[in-house]
Structures are given as structure tokens and as C-alpha cells.
Scaffold this motif. Structure first.
Motif, short mmCIF file in Angstrom:
data_model
loop_
_atom_site.label_atom_id
_atom_site.label_comp_id
_atom_site.label_asym_id
_atom_site.label_seq_id
_atom_site.Cartn_x
_atom_site.Cartn_y
_atom_site.Cartn_z
N GLY A 194 0.83 -1.19 0.00
CA GLY A 194 0.00 0.00 0.00
C GLY A 194 0.86 1.24 0.00
O GLY A 194 2.10 1.17 -0.01
N SER A 195 0.21 2.40 0.01
CA SER A 195 0.94 3.66 -0.03
C SER A 195 0.06 4.76 0.54
O SER A 195 -1.14 4.60 0.73
CB SER A 195 1.34 3.99 -1.48
OG SER A 195 2.11 5.17 -1.54
N ALA A 196 0.68 5.91 0.79
CA ALA A 196 -0.06 7.09 1.25
C ALA A 196 0.71 8.34 0.87
O ALA A 196 1.95 8.32 0.78
CB ALA A 196 -0.26 7.06 2.78
N SER A 197 -0.02 9.41 0.63
CA SER A 197 0.60 10.70 0.37
C SER A 197 1.20 11.23 1.68
O SER A 197 0.65 11.02 2.75
CB SER A 197 -0.44 11.69 -0.16
OG SER A 197 -1.13 11.13 -1.27
N VAL A 198 2.32 11.90 1.59
CA VAL A 198 2.96 12.42 2.79
C VAL A 198 2.20 13.63 3.33
O VAL A 198 2.01 13.77 4.55
CB VAL A 198 4.43 12.81 2.48
CG1 VAL A 198 5.01 13.67 3.59
CG2 VAL A 198 5.27 11.54 2.31
N LEU A 199 1.72 14.50 2.45
CA LEU A 199 1.04 15.72 2.88
C LEU A 199 -0.47 15.59 2.70
O LEU A 199 -0.96 15.13 1.67
CB LEU A 199 1.55 16.92 2.07
CG LEU A 199 3.03 17.27 2.27
CD1 LEU A 199 3.41 18.45 1.40
CD2 LEU A 199 3.33 17.57 3.72
#
Length: 299
Positions: free
Chosen positions: A288-293
Motif C-alpha cells: 500500500g501507499s499514502a501521500s505524505v502531505l
């Protein structure tokens, strides 16, 4: 010095001659730049950086690249200072089964950041204050400032695969053919059902009200990219990404980034689904992944 330009307009059979005036472009030392000098082909007011022109415009073919330009997340030196992306956070979070990694698809760096929450988990997302959240089989965790994962809520979705921040400040949870907008305080806000030919294979990312998702297409062209219009609730198939195991999606300043189970970071065109790998390290296996901001921090 003032430069004049002439424009001719036709309005209901009458020709109008309009003269307009503007300041002529100047070099960095204040000298007038001649349009015929060949030293400012992109007309951005900066002389080309070569022996004949003596300027500091590092790309005189592009008006958006010059010493006065604003740096953006990309592979270019936008402001001609011999660096890329300085002062910007152009990374995304990559989730593995036992840890979270910071990935910079432009500088091609992978940095182990924190351990994963306890138990089995499926994906991560960034909250409205920039904090990390994690989605488990039925649990939802939040990363506290102390570095401790606190279980703060539960969810009812079976075998979820995607978890991401919504443009409205809540979250999307993807499971099979359903996309649910979910709040850790209220619970489910709405649930949208996808067509029969869609089945989520991984993550999601909301880019200003359009939710992008990956689908295990089973075709030689790899996973498929879909878009869900958050306002109308309509699912649209965009095309094949050209890569498989694209389990993570995130955004960087509106750019769509994918992470794969083979340790690949890629940029994906949200209009066509075309992609190209920018960084790769097979020691990482992203789920999975996620935006930092968060949107609330950047828009």
C-alpha cells in the motif's frame, strides 16, 4: 524602454487596429534583450546560459524554467540552481507488511521510517493533520506523536484493500467492488458500488474529488486504472497501467504515483493510465501507499 505590439481584430465586419505597449524584457543586469538576439528564445526575460549570451537561464527552450521560477516536484531544475525539488517534500509513504518506508520517486531513494502497527494490516493513509493512519482487518490505528500506534476505531468491511484520505477530510475504504467514504467518528458516510468488471486489487488515492483505484485486470497489460467521480458516483475504466502488482497509490502535488509489490515506484498518467518506472529496489515489497502531505496542509 517600452515596446509596442500591434494586434488586428475583426468585429462585425469592422477591422480594429489596437496598439498595446509593454516593458521590453531585460537581462539580469538590466540591459534590454533584443528579440532577435537569439539569447531569449522562450521570451521569459532571462538570457540563455551560454558563452554568447552570458545569462543564467539553464533551459532557454522553456519559459517555465529560469532563475525566477518556482521549484516543483519533478525531474527538472526549475529555478536553475543545479538542484531539483529543494525545499519540497516529494516523497510518498510505502507500506510493507512490517514497516513503513519513505519513497522519493525523483531522487530514487528508499528510507525505512517506522514499524508497522501490530497484527495484520492492509494499507495506510494520511489524516487531515498529516498524521498516519493504518487499516487492518477490522481495526483502524493512528500513529501518535510518541511513535506509538493507537487503535482508535473499527470498521465492518471484509478483506479491504485500499485506504486513503478523501478530498473532504475523511477517508475512503476500498473492498472488492465497493468504495465507502468513512469517518472514524461517525462511521460510514456513503457506499458506492462499482460495475461487475471492477474488483479492487490495491490502493486508492483521491485527487481533488476524483478517486483513482487499481483493478486486477488479468490482462497482459498489467493492472487497470479506474476513476470514481466523487460527486456523481460514476466509475470509469481509464486503461491498463502496463505494470502489475500496483498495490499502492499516492499523490505528490497532483501527480499520481504508484508503488508495486516488486519494489517499483512509478508515475502514472491519470488521463491515459500510461506509466513509467522512476525508481526500483526489489528488497521492498509494497502492499500500500499514502501521500505524505494532507490536502489540508497543501491546498
Amino acid at each position: 524602454m517600452v515596446a509596442f505590439s500591434m494586434n488586428v481584430f475583426r468585429l462585425t465586419g469592422i477591422f480594429l487596429l489596437v496598439l498595446s505597449c509593454h516593458d521590453a524584457p531585460k537581462s539580469n543586469n538590466g540591459d534590454i534583450i533584443s528579440e532577435s538576439s537569439g539569447c531569449d528564445w522562450d521570451n521569459d526575460g532571462y538570457l540563455a546560459n551560454n558563452e554568447n549570451c552570458g545569462g543564467d537561464d539553464c533551459d532557454d527552450d522553456r519559459s517555465d524554467i529560469n532563475p525566477g521560477a518556482i521549484e516543483q516536484c519533478n525531474f527538472r531544475d526549475d529555478d536553475c540552481d543545479l538542484e531539483i525539488n529543494e525545499g519540497l517534500d516529494c516523497r510518498v509513504y510505502g507500506a510493507e507488511e512490517d514497516r513503513v518506508v519513505l519513497v522519493d520517486p525523483f531522487r530514487e531513494t528508499f528510507t525505512i521510517d517506522i514499524d508497522a502497527p501490530p497484527g495484520r494490516w492492509f494499507d495506510i493513509a494520511v489524516g487531515r493533520d498529516g498524521e498516519l493512519w493504518a487499516l487492518g482487518g477490522s481495526e483502524v490505528w493512528r500513529l501518535e506523536s510518541s511513535g506509538y500506534w493507537a487503535e482508535v476505531a473499527s470498521h465492518p468491511y471484509i478483506s479491504p484493500s485500499g485506504f486513503c484520505e478523501s478530498f473532504g477530510g475523511n477517508f475512503w475504504i476500498i473492498a472488492g467492488r465497493s468504495a465507502a467514504e468513512w469517518s472514524p467518528v461517525i462511521g460510514e458516510l456513503r457506499r458506492l458500488e462499482a460495475p461487475d468488471d471492477f474488483f479492487s486489487s490495491g490502493d486508492c488515492v483521491d485527487i481533488k474529488g476524483n478517486l483513482y483505484l487499481t483493478d486486477l485486470s488479468g490482462q497482459p497489460g498489467g493492472d487497470a486504472l479506474w476513476r470514481l467521480d466523487g460527486e456523481s458516483g460514476v466509475f470509469t475504466s481509464i486503461g491498463l497501467i502496463g505494470m502489475d502488482k500496483v498495490y499502492g497509490l499516492a499523490r505528490i502535488e497532483g501527480l499520481l504515483v504508484g508503488l508495486s509489490g516488486d519494489g517499483e515506484a512509478m508515475l502514472i498518467d491519470p488521463q491515459t493510465a500510461d506509466s513509467f518506472v522512476t525508481a526500483k529496489d526489489r528488497t521492498y515489497q509494497f502492499v500500500g501507499s499514502a501521500s505524505v502531505l494532507s490536502y489540508q496542509n497543501v491546498d
